[in-house]
Design a protein around this motif. Structure first.
Motif, short mmCIF file in Angstrom:
data_model
loop_
_atom_site.label_atom_id
_atom_site.label_comp_id
_atom_site.label_asym_id
_atom_site.label_seq_id
_atom_site.Cartn_x
_atom_site.Cartn_y
_atom_site.Cartn_z
N GLU A 1 0.72 -1.26 -0.05
CA GLU A 1 -0.05 -0.22 -0.13
C GLU A 1 0.89 1.21 0.11
O GLU A 1 0.15 2.35 0.11
N SER B 1 -0.78 3.18 -5.38
CA SER B 1 -1.56 3.16 -4.17
C SER B 1 -1.59 4.53 -3.62
O SER B 1 -2.71 5.05 -3.00
N LYS C 1 -3.92 6.60 -5.93
CA LYS C 1 -5.38 6.10 -5.68
C LYS C 1 -6.08 6.88 -4.37
O LYS C 1 -6.92 7.44 -4.10
N ARG C 2 -5.13 6.84 -3.29
CA ARG C 2 -5.50 7.34 -2.26
C ARG C 2 -5.63 9.12 -2.28
O ARG C 2 -6.61 9.54 -1.79
N ILE D 1 -6.39 10.59 -4.96
CA ILE D 1 -7.77 10.72 -5.81
C ILE D 1 -8.89 10.56 -4.87
O ILE D 1 -9.89 11.33 -4.96
N LEU D 2 -8.78 9.45 -3.95
CA LEU D 2 -10.10 9.41 -3.14
C LEU D 2 -10.28 10.46 -2.10
O LEU D 2 -11.30 10.86 -1.99
N ASP D 3 -9.23 11.14 -1.82
CA ASP D 3 -9.43 12.16 -0.78
C ASP D 3 -8.90 13.28 -1.68
O ASP D 3 -7.50 13.88 -1.15
N SER D 4 -9.30 13.98 -2.58
CA SER D 4 -8.85 14.95 -3.14
C SER D 4 -8.46 16.34 -2.47
O SER D 4 -7.72 17.04 -3.16
N LYS E 1 -6.36 16.36 -0.24
CA LYS E 1 -5.01 16.14 0.31
C LYS E 1 -3.97 17.12 -0.38
O LYS E 1 -3.03 17.56 0.04
N TRP F 1 -1.82 19.37 -7.86
CA TRP F 1 -2.67 18.41 -8.90
C TRP F 1 -2.11 18.70 -10.14
O TRP F 1 -1.79 17.70 -11.26
#
Length: 79
Positions: free
Chosen positions: A30, A35, A38-39, A41-44, A46, A52
């Motif tokens: 992870e 990974s 992905k994390r 993107i899921l918590d944009s 951050k 970005w």
């Protein structure tokens, strides 16, 4: 006369580079780059907008290398 074996010697720098590349390629946990992306993107929230944009620029550079990687793979398969 017996055929001479070609001796390939790696410098410490070459060895370090190979180890870094293999470590990066072999990451399946992870903490791998994929990974982490992905994390993020899921918590944009951050990353800030500038981060970005910078990330996208880096990914674009990687995308430009894909045809070269594909060619290397093709050539290695043929050997």
């Amino acid at each position: 006369m017996a055929a001479e074996k070609e001796l390939k010697i790696l410098s410490q720098s070459d060895l370090d580079d190979l180890l870094r590349i293999n470590e990066f390629i072999g990451q399946q946990d992870e903490n791998s780059l994929v990974s982490e992306l992905k994390r993020a993107i899921l918590d944009s929230g951050k990353l800030e907008l500038g981060q970005w944009k910078s990330l996208r620029d880096h990914i674009r550079e990687i995308e430009e290398l894909i045809p070269h990687i594909d060619l290397i793979i093709k050539l290695k398969k043929e050997n």
